[in-house]
Design a protein around this motif. Structure first.
Motif, mmCIF file in Angstrom:
data_model
loop_
_atom_site.group_PDB
_atom_site.id
_atom_site.type_symbol
_atom_site.label_atom_id
_atom_site.label_comp_id
_atom_site.label_asym_id
_atom_site.label_seq_id
_atom_site.Cartn_x
_atom_site.Cartn_y
_atom_site.Cartn_z
ATOM 1 N N LEU A 39 0.810 -1.214 0.000
ATOM 2 C CA LEU A 39 0.000 0.000 0.000
ATOM 3 C C LEU A 39 0.844 1.265 0.000
ATOM 4 O O LEU A 39 1.927 1.306 0.582
ATOM 5 C CB LEU A 39 -0.907 0.050 1.231
ATOM 6 C CG LEU A 39 -1.996 -1.015 1.382
ATOM 7 C CD1 LEU A 39 -2.862 -0.698 2.596
ATOM 8 C CD2 LEU A 39 -2.874 -1.116 0.140
ATOM 9 N N SER A 40 0.282 2.298 -0.655
ATOM 10 C CA SER A 40 0.845 3.652 -0.541
ATOM 11 C C SER A 40 0.104 4.366 0.578
ATOM 12 O O SER A 40 -0.908 3.863 1.068
ATOM 13 C CB SER A 40 0.600 4.447 -1.821
ATOM 14 O OG SER A 40 1.297 3.899 -2.871
ATOM 15 N N ALA A 41 0.559 5.563 0.886
ATOM 16 C CA ALA A 41 -0.167 6.383 1.868
ATOM 17 C C ALA A 41 -1.469 6.856 1.231
ATOM 18 O O ALA A 41 -1.576 6.923 0.004
ATOM 19 C CB ALA A 41 0.692 7.580 2.247
ATOM 20 N N GLY A 71 3.129 7.883 6.685
ATOM 21 C CA GLY A 71 1.977 7.802 5.777
ATOM 22 C C GLY A 71 1.607 6.374 5.437
ATOM 23 O O GLY A 71 0.438 5.960 5.540
ATOM 24 N N GLU A 72 2.587 5.571 5.050
ATOM 25 C CA GLU A 72 2.332 4.177 4.651
ATOM 26 C C GLU A 72 2.002 3.324 5.873
ATOM 27 O O GLU A 72 1.232 2.368 5.777
ATOM 28 C CB GLU A 72 3.546 3.614 3.912
ATOM 29 C CG GLU A 72 3.557 3.847 2.391
ATOM 30 C CD GLU A 72 3.674 5.296 1.955
ATOM 31 O OE1 GLU A 72 4.057 6.129 2.778
ATOM 32 O OE2 GLU A 72 3.369 5.600 0.778
ATOM 33 N N GLN A 73 2.582 3.684 7.030
ATOM 34 C CA GLN A 73 2.279 2.896 8.237
ATOM 35 C C GLN A 73 0.808 3.039 8.625
ATOM 36 O O GLN A 73 0.171 2.082 9.049
ATOM 37 C CB GLN A 73 3.207 3.280 9.380
ATOM 38 C CG GLN A 73 4.471 2.430 9.332
ATOM 39 C CD GLN A 73 5.638 3.018 10.072
ATOM 40 O OE1 GLN A 73 6.680 3.212 9.490
ATOM 41 N NE2 GLN A 73 5.462 3.302 11.344
ATOM 42 N N GLY A 148 11.789 7.643 -3.020
ATOM 43 C CA GLY A 148 11.458 8.670 -4.021
ATOM 44 C C GLY A 148 9.957 8.687 -4.221
ATOM 45 O O GLY A 148 9.298 7.660 -4.077
ATOM 46 N N ARG A 149 9.395 9.865 -4.581
ATOM 47 C CA ARG A 149 7.945 9.989 -4.726
ATOM 48 C C ARG A 149 7.429 8.985 -5.753
ATOM 49 O O ARG A 149 8.031 8.782 -6.799
ATOM 50 C CB ARG A 149 7.566 11.415 -5.132
ATOM 51 C CG ARG A 149 7.933 12.466 -4.089
ATOM 52 C CD ARG A 149 7.359 12.168 -2.717
ATOM 53 N NE ARG A 149 5.914 12.008 -2.693
ATOM 54 C CZ ARG A 149 5.038 13.007 -2.558
ATOM 55 N NH1 ARG A 149 5.485 14.242 -2.419
ATOM 56 N NH2 ARG A 149 3.744 12.778 -2.518
ATOM 57 N N GLY A 150 6.334 8.346 -5.420
ATOM 58 C CA GLY A 150 5.782 7.301 -6.297
ATOM 59 C C GLY A 150 6.459 5.952 -6.078
ATOM 60 O O GLY A 150 6.233 4.997 -6.823
HETATM 61 N N1 LIG Z 1 3.121 7.895 -0.709
HETATM 62 C C1 LIG Z 1 4.236 8.048 -1.613
HETATM 63 C C2 LIG Z 1 4.527 6.780 -2.385
HETATM 64 C C3 LIG Z 1 3.649 6.402 -3.535
HETATM 65 O O1 LIG Z 1 4.015 5.527 -4.285
HETATM 66 O O2 LIG Z 1 2.474 7.014 -3.728
HETATM 67 P P1 LIG Z 1 1.420 6.701 -4.986
HETATM 68 O O3 LIG Z 1 1.360 5.208 -5.191
HETATM 69 O O4 LIG Z 1 0.089 7.259 -4.534
HETATM 70 O O5 LIG Z 1 1.942 7.413 -6.224
HETATM 71 C C4 LIG Z 1 4.060 9.284 -2.501
HETATM 72 O O6 LIG Z 1 3.048 9.973 -2.375
HETATM 73 O O7 LIG Z 1 4.951 9.561 -3.280
#
Ligand SMILES: N[C@@H](CC(=O)OP(=O)(O)O)C(=O)O
Ligand SMILES: Nc1ncnc2c1ncn2[C@@H]1O[C@H](COP(=O)(O)OP(=O)(O)O)[C@@H](O)[C@H]1O
Length: 415
Positions: A39-41, A71-73, A148-150
């Motif tokens: 899961l993501s946050a 967030g993820e926790q 890293g984001r994502g």
């Molecule tokens: N929560 C992190 C990781 C992530 O992968 O998010 P998402 O899957 O919503 O892109 C972010 O916002 O970067």
């Protein structure tokens, strides 16, 4: 058989959405297929945390990462509580528990190994569903890092590689990978796309999959399926599978994408000494700033040269500082930069050898009266840099041009 399922921020974005996921979980449970969930946050949470940290003027990325992991926790714990409440046994796990070891490049850490992946197998053997926090890792010395984001996509694909899962399903808010950004024009769903073309699409702007996750998938041959959390469909398969068209050597266009997060920097009239390009680019990349569309323009009768490249918006001030320090102060010249730019790219195979493609792209730009700032070509992509204001017009025109010629039919199958 094990299937890894990653639900992005949009899929766990509200209480109702979290509850909706039980349909997918139950479907696989009834089919007796073992699943591991990543899961993501909750969408927007990571941004909120970053804003808070900025408010309190955080100084070190190390401090920020420790906070971002929260967030993820929250999402894995909440989801596990929910599943247990409806009698589906599950166990939430953090990066510490599974031993997801990364380097210490905080906020952009790379995975070294997943030391305790056997723990995930143990939980599966007990007929429980492991629910893993994406995006986070720990260093050898036990500090929290983020990928890293994502980065939850990366966690999901790395876990699939370790568990030798059948496929990694990335659930999101769109039905599949589309030929072009579905927010800009209604367009084709792709049934299949190769790792290479997906890498180009993602690195040139399609947010739907994180670039580094595709790199891992290609390296360890992990099949990825991007599909909707909320609609029933097969989504898009990303793998190394070969596809055949009726004409084997016909050009293959897999998508159109764009970015608007870069700044064009030009160093004008600087002394054209031996190795000038390395002198300009060297300090920038040594500071972990990536460059793109690097072009040196010299007239052979002149002792001066012009040098242009793109950097991400968040790094442009640092890049300009480095050029002033290492180039302008020693070799002269002036710096120009432009922030209101977008890069639109056509991605496919054989784009350089099929001359008609570049011709068509240029025709589209001239038809819409869009001035081109830079062009770069390779076998798998042709990118044009244009002013921000023209981007929607340019994408639509390109889409209509290649819509007539691409070898996908409406259902996404190869003609
Ligand atoms: N929560 C992190 C990781 C992530 O992968 O998010 P998402 O899957 O919503 O892109 C972010 O916002 O970067
Ligand atoms: N070619 C494309 N195909 C599908 N989606 C795309 C494409 N280009 C951009 N997107 C965008 O990517 C978004 C999904 O990515 P993201 O917001 O990271 O999802 P999640 O929160 O589920 O991880 C979609 O809402 C879509 O607007």
């Amino acid at each position: 058989m094990i299937i890894i399922q990653k639900f992005g921020g949009t899929s766990v974005g509200s209480k109702q959405r979290i509850k909706f996921l039980k349909n997918i979980i139950k479907k696989y449970k009834n089919l007796k297929i073992k699943t591991v969930i990543i899961l993501s946050a909750i969408s927007g949470e990571t941004n909120k945390i970053v804003t808070l940290a900025k408010y309190f003027s955080y100084k070190k990325l190390k401090e920020l990462d420790c906070l971002l992991c929260v967030g993820e926790q929250v999402s894995v714990s909440l989801f596990s509580i929910f599943l247990n409440s409806i009698k589906i046994n599950s166990k939430p796990l953090t990066s510490i528990q599974i031993g997801l070891i990364t380097n210490s490049d905080y906020s952009n850490a790379r995975i070294n190994s997943i030391k305790n992946f056997f723990l995930i197998k143990k939980i599966l053997l007990k007929n429980k569903i492991p629910i893993l926090a994406g995006f986070q890792g720990i260093t050898k010395s036990g500090n929290f890092t983020t990928l890293g984001r994502g980065g939850s996509d990366t966690t999901a694909i790395a876990i699939t590689a370790y568990l030798e899962g059948k496929e990694c399903q990335i659930y999101t808010d769109v039905e599949s990978i589309f030929f072009s950004d579905p927010r800009i024009c209604k367009n084709y769903k792709l049934e299949f796309i190769s790792f290479e073309n997906m890498l180009e699409l993602s690195s040139l702007g399609s947010k739907v999959l994180y670039v580094r996750s595709i790199e891992i998938a290609r390296k360890y041959n992990v099949n990825i399926r991007v599909l909707s959390t909320f609609l029933k469909n097969r989504g898009t398969l990303i793998s190394k599978k070969k596809i055949f068209s009726s004409s084997m050597e016909r050009v293959f266009i897999s998508g159109i994408t764009h970015t608007n997060n870069e700044v064009r920097i030009t160093v004008k009239n600087t002394l054209n000494t031996a190795g000038i390009s390395s002198k300009i680019i060297g300090p920038i990349v040594l500071n972990n700033i990536s460059v793109d569309m690097v072009i040196q323009n010299s007239i052979f009768t002149s002792k001066f040269t012009d040098f242009t490249f793109l950097v991400e918006k968040k790094f442009y001030k640092k890049a300009i500082f480095l050029i002033k320090k290492y180039i302008i102060s020693k070799l002269g010249g002036i710096i120009e930069y432009e922030k209101e730019i977008s890069k639109v790219s056509v991605v496919g195979i054989g784009l350089k050898t099929h001359n008609e493609i570049i011709n068509k792209i240029l025709f589209c730009m001239s038809k819409t009266k869009v001035n081109i700032i830079l062009i770069s070509t390779s076998e798998t992509k042709i990118s044009v840099l244009i002013k921000d204001i023209y981007i929607i017009k340019a994408i639509k025109e390109l889409y209509y041009m290649f819509n007539k010629n691409i070898i996908f039919r409406r259902n996404g199958r190869v003609a």
